[in-house]
Design an enzyme around this catalytic site. Structure first.
Site, short mmCIF file in Angstrom:
data_model
loop_
_atom_site.label_atom_id
_atom_site.label_comp_id
_atom_site.label_asym_id
_atom_site.label_seq_id
_atom_site.Cartn_x
_atom_site.Cartn_y
_atom_site.Cartn_z
N SER A 516 0.82 -1.20 0.00
CA SER A 516 0.00 0.00 0.00
C SER A 516 0.86 1.26 0.00
O SER A 516 0.55 2.23 -0.69
CB SER A 516 -0.93 -0.01 1.22
OG SER A 516 -1.72 1.16 1.25
N VAL A 519 2.28 1.87 -3.46
CA VAL A 519 1.26 2.37 -4.38
C VAL A 519 1.00 3.85 -4.11
O VAL A 519 0.87 4.66 -5.05
CB VAL A 519 -0.03 1.54 -4.25
CG1 VAL A 519 -1.16 2.20 -5.02
CG2 VAL A 519 0.19 0.12 -4.75
N HIS A 520 0.93 4.24 -2.84
CA HIS A 520 0.74 5.65 -2.52
C HIS A 520 1.90 6.49 -3.06
O HIS A 520 1.69 7.59 -3.60
CB HIS A 520 0.64 5.84 -1.00
CG HIS A 520 -0.72 5.55 -0.44
ND1 HIS A 520 -1.17 4.28 -0.23
CD2 HIS A 520 -1.72 6.37 -0.03
CE1 HIS A 520 -2.39 4.32 0.29
NE2 HIS A 520 -2.76 5.58 0.40
N GLU A 521 3.11 5.98 -2.91
CA GLU A 521 4.28 6.72 -3.41
C GLU A 521 4.27 6.79 -4.93
O GLU A 521 4.71 7.79 -5.51
CB GLU A 521 5.56 6.06 -2.91
CG GLU A 521 6.83 6.82 -3.25
CD GLU A 521 6.86 8.22 -2.64
OE1 GLU A 521 7.34 9.15 -3.32
OE2 GLU A 521 6.40 8.38 -1.49
N MET A 524 2.15 9.69 -5.89
CA MET A 524 2.86 10.96 -5.67
C MET A 524 3.94 11.17 -6.71
O MET A 524 4.19 12.31 -7.16
CB MET A 524 3.48 10.98 -4.27
CG MET A 524 2.47 11.05 -3.15
SD MET A 524 1.38 12.49 -3.25
CE MET A 524 2.54 13.84 -3.11
#
Length: 583
Positions: A516, A519-521, A524
Site C-alpha cells: 500500500s 502504491v501511494h508513493e 505521488m
C-alpha cells in the site's frame, strides 16, 4: 492507507473422525467496548455432528477438506452509509446537529469568500484552478473511456479458464499478473506522455489503480472458482468410480443411503432441538471450521452481526447429496465433499447463482458499476432505482466540489510553500485548508459518488466507511475510512500471502502495508514527477505508531488518542507539500 483488522488464526481441518474443540463466541461490537456472550465449548466427534451441553446438533463443515487456498470472508449485507439521511441510526445521533452546522458554516464561508474576491478582483471566483483542471479535458475523458473499455478483455480470459484451456494455477495466475503490470504501466506512461497537470495525472492514475483492483479481484475469484470446479468434477468421478467398484451401481447406493438416513432419523428423534442460542453457536462454529481468514467488523452498533456471514451458499441451502448418509464412510465422505464444493460454487443470495453462470459481459459491466472492489457471484440488491436519490447525490457532488474548489483556489494555491517562507508559517497557513479538503474529498467519493453508483446498480450494502473520525489509533483509521480498499487488501493481499507463502499474520500485515505504501508513493511520483519517498516513509511509520497505540496505558486514554490522530492527519498534507514542492 488501508491497514488490516487482523483476523483470528484459522487452522486446517483435522483428520476425518478426529475430535476437535471449537470455541464458539458471539461478538457484539461497538465503538468503545466489546461485549461477548459467554462462550461454550463445542466438541465435534464426527464430520456432521456437534456435541454441546444442550444436545447433539447436526451440521456439515462448510469448506471442503481438500480446499487448500485461504480466502478472506467478505460478506455483503444491506446497510446505509453513516451520513445518509435515510440511515435511521445516524438520524437518532445526538450530534446530528453538528453535521447540519458544518454545512451552514461552509455556506457562510463561501458567501464571504465571494464577497471578498469581488471586492479585491471584481470577480466572485478565481479561475486559476479552474483553468488548470480543464486543461486537455477531452483527451482525459477519451483516455479514461479506453481505460475502462479495455477491462472487458477479462471476460474472454475467464472463459478460457472456465473451459479448462488454461489452468489458473500457475499459468493463468502468471498471465494475470503480467497483464495487470502492463495495464498499470501503460496508464502511468500515458500520464507522462500527455504531461498532464497534477489534477489530471492524479485522477487518471487513481482511477487506473481502482480499475486494476477490480480486475484483480474478478480474475482471482473466477480463477479460484475454476479450480474448485475442476476439483468438483474430479471428486464426482472418484465417487462414481467408488460406487461402481463397490457393486450394485449408483441406484443401489442411493437406496442404501436413503434407508440409512431414515434409520438415523428415527433413532435420533429424542435429540433436543437446538435453541436460538444453540443455533447461533452452531453458526459460529461452522464459520470457525472454514479454512478461511475471517475479518471481524468494527463498525459500531449499527452494523448487524450478519455482516460476518459467508459470501457463498451454506450446504443446508442446497439439495442434499443422495449419498451423504451411505454406511460406507468413504462414499459418505466423498459425497459430503461434493456438497461442500457445490456450496463454494454457489452464491448465498436469493438467486443462488452457480458458477460459471455468472460469466458474461453483462455481469462484468454490472460489477464495474457496483461500488465495491471485491467480486462476488451475487450481491444484495435493492428493489428499484430512485431517480430523486440519484439526483440528490449528484447535486451534493457538485455542491461539495464547489466548496472544494473555493478552498483550493483561495486558501491553498496562494499559500503554497515558497523558499522564502518559514516552515512554521507554511504549516499554519495550510493545515486547516488541507484538512477541510481532505474531509470534502472523502465526502464526495464515499458518500456522494459511491452512493449514487450504488443506487444506479441497486447495490444494497452501502457501508463504504465507518466512524473513522472517532479513531483513537491509526489501525482503527486504516480499517474504517476506506472500506472498499480495506476489504480488497484483506482478501487479495493479506489472506492471499498467508495462504500462498505460509507466512505469519505479522509478516502478512507488513507485506500489506509495504504494498500500500509503494502504491501511494507511485501516485505521488506521477503527480509531482519526483521520487522522494516521503509519503512512503509516513505510511510505513504507521506500523510503529500502531504498536504504540496498542500499549494498554496508551489504549486506555481514548481522548488523547483521538487528539493525536487528528493532529497527525492535519500535519501530514502540509508536510508532504513542503517536501515535494521545495525538496
Amino acid at each position: 492507507m488501508d491497514g488490516l483488522n487482523v483476523p483470528p488464526d484459522t487452522h486446517p481441518s483435522k483428520g476425518k473422525g478426529q475430535a476437535e474443540s471449537v470455541l464458539a463466541v458471539v461478538d457484539v461490537k461497538d465503538t468503545d467496548d466489546k461485549r461477548k456472550v459467554p462462550p461454550q465449548t463445542i466438541s465435534r466427534t464426527h464430520s456432521s455432528h456437534l456435541e454441546t451441553d444442550r444436545g447433539t446438533v447436526h451440521v456439515r463443515p462448510v469448506t471442503n477438506a481438500s480446499a487448500k487456498q485461504l480466502r478472506a470472508l467478505v460478506s455483503f449485507t444491506p446497510r446505509a452509509s453513516h451520513f445518509d439521511r435515510e440511515n435511521a441510526t445516524s438520524a437518532m445521533d445526538t450530534f446530528r446537529g453538528f453535521y447540519t452546522l458544518f454545512w451552514i458554516a461552509s455556506a457562510m464561508m463561501v458567501i464571504r469568500t465571494f464577497v471578498e474576491s469581488y471586492e479585491q478582483t471584481g470577480s466572485i471566483l478565481g479561475l486559476t484552478f479552474g483553468t488548470l483542471i480543464s486543461r486537455d479535458a477531452k483527451t482525459l475523458a477519451l483516455s479514461d473511456a479506453v481505460l475502462v473499455g479495455s477491462m472487458f478483455l477479462c471476460v474472454p480470459f475467464v472463459k478460457l479458464l472456465e473451459r479448462g484451456w488454461i489452468r489458473y494455477n500457475p499459468t493463468g495466475m502468471i498471465i494475470q499478473h503480467i497483464l495487470q503490470g502492463v495495464y498499470l504501466a501503460i496508464a502511468v506512461m500515458w500520464t507522462f506522455k500527455r504531461n498532464w497537470p497534477w489534477v489530471q495525472a492524479g485522477f487518471f492514475t487513481l482511477h487506473a489503480l481502482t480499475m486494476l483492483m477490480k480486475i484483480h479481484s474478478y480474475l482471482a475469484t473466477n480463477g479460484y472458482m475454476a479450480t474448485l470446479r475442476a476439483q468438483l468434477r474430479s471428486t464426482e468421478a472418484r465417487l462414481r468410480k467408488l460406487v461402481e467398484t463397490s457393486g450394485g451401481g449408483w441406484e443401489h447406493a442411493v437406496s442404501v443411503s436413503t434407508a440409512a438416513s431414515r434409520a438415523s432419523t428415527s433413532s435420533s428423534t429424542a435429540t433436543p432441538e437446538p435453541t436460538s442460542m444453540g443455533k447461533d453457536l452452531v453458526d459460529a462454529a461452522s464459520s470457525s471450521l472454514r479454512q478461511r481468514a475471517v475479518s471481524p467488523t468494527d463498525s459500531g452498533t449499527q452494523t448487524p452481526v450478519t455482516a460476518m456471514a459467508p459470501a457463498h451458499a451454506k450446504t443446508s441451502d442446497l439439495p442434499e447429496h443422495p449419498l451423504v448418509h451411505h454406511p460406507d464412510s468413504r462414499v459418505a465422505d466423498l459425497a459430503r465433499e461434493v456438497e461442500e464444493l457445490k456450496a463454494e460454487l454457489t452464491s448465498k443470495g436469493p438467486n443462488k447463482v452457480v458458477w460459471p453462470q455468472s460469466i458474461s459481459y453483462y455481469n462484468f459491466a454490472d460489477y464495474l458499476i457496483v461500488p465495491t472492489l471485491v467480486y462476488e457471484l451475487e450481491y444484495p440488491r435493492t428493489d428499484k432505482i430512485r431517480p430523486a436519490y440519484v439526483l440528490e447525490k449528484t447535486l451534493a457532488t457538485f455542491g461539495t466540489f464547489t466548496l472544494l474548489y473555493i478552498i483550493t483556489e483561495h486558501y491553498i494555491s496562494p499559500k503554497m510553500p515558497r523558499p522564502d517562507q518559514s516552515f512554521a508559517r507554511t504549516m499554519l497557513d495550510l493545515s486547516l485548508p488541507f484538512m477541510l479538503n481532505y474531509v470534502l474529498i472523502f465526502y464526495i467519493i464515499f458518500e456522494c459518488i459511491c452512493n449514487a453508483f450504488a443506487e444506479i446498480s441497486c447495490f444494497a450494502d452501502r457501508e463504504f466507511y465507518q466512524d473513522w473520525w472517532n479513531a483513537t489509533s491509526w489501525d482503527q483509521f486504516a480499517r474504517k475510512w476506506n472500506k472498499p480498499v480495506h476489504v480488497f487488501l484483506l482478501r487479495h493481499v493479506y489472506a492471499s500471502t498467508m495462504a500462498t507463502y505460509k507466512i505469519s499474520k505479522q509478516s502478512a500485515t507488513l507485506i500489506t502495508f509495504l504494498l500500500s505504501s509503494l502504491v501511494h508513493e507511485l501516485v505521488m511520483a506521477v503527480v509531482t514527477k519526483k521520487i522522494r519517498m516521503y509519503l512512503f516513509v509516513l505510511q510505513m511509520a504507521q506500523l510503529p505508531m500502531i504498536a504504540i497505540g496498542r500499549i494498554p496505558a496508551v489504549k486506555r486514554r481514548k481522548t488523547i488518542g483521538n487528539i493525536v490522530f487528528w493532529l497527525g492527519l492535519m500535519a501530514g498534507p502540509p508536510l508532504l507539500a513542503v517536501g515535494y514542492i521545495l525538496w
